[in-house]
Design a protein around this motif. Structure first.
Motif: not given
Length: 172
Positions: A63-67, A75-87, A97-106
């Motif tokens: 995720i970091k390297e993609i960003c 990356v901005a266009n893919s946001f609608k596709h990443v919402i469900e996996p985060f949820k 997992n939630i803490i690691q997900a929050l780091a990826s959100v940032r």
């Protein structure tokens, strides 16, 4: 994520010089700009829910390297596709997992910090499920592998992410 990664179906692998516990970068099989990240990014986010630290770390680094290297508009266009996996992670993942997900959100928000509309939508969709954890003082030490995070509280991580969103200009 794990099945795709182990079968070699993802466009990256752990750099050969990396030690199991010290994965710092990935070896990409193709140029990141040529990859459809709308498909790849949600798969990587789903990797964060894995119970094995190695696969969570590989997913987070991807995720970091993609960003860092992908086109910002992709990356901005893919946001609608990443919402469900985060949820999914926020509803069913372990606290680690939630803490690691929050780091990826940032990480994702940093990549698209110029696109306020996407950030506001992301905030509205993702942080409502996190309200369950907001007032809980869950000490993360018991669920986190040695050396990952020391004495973290889930609510503190959520507030840290919310503060970061505020620095990007989005009101809570």
């Amino acid at each position: 994520f794990r099945k795709l990664y182990c079968n070699g179906h993802l466009p990256f692998e752990v750099d050969g010089s990396a030690h199991y516990y010290h994965i710092k970068k990935l070896a990409w099989k193709t140029n990141i700009q040529l990859i459809n990240i709308t498909v790849l990014l949600p798969i990587c986010i789903e990797g964060i829910i894995d119970h094995n630290k190695k696969y969570r770390d590989v997913a987070e680094i991807a995720i970091k390297e993609i960003c860092e290297h992908a086109d910002i508009s992709d990356v901005a266009n893919s946001f609608k596709h990443v919402i469900e996996p985060f949820k999914l992670i926020f509803r069913h993942g372990m606290k680690v997992n939630i803490i690691q997900a929050l780091a990826s959100v940032r990480t994702l928000l940093t990549a698209i910090k110029q696109n306020r509309m996407v950030i506001e939508h992301f905030y509205c969709e993702l942080f409502l499920p996190l309200n369950v954890y907001m007032n809980e003082k869950i000490n993360m030490t018991g669920e986190i592998f040695y050396g990952e995070w020391n004495d973290k509280f889930l609510s503190e991580e959520i507030f840290e992410t919310l503060r970061y969103i505020e620095t990007l200009g989005v009101d809570r």
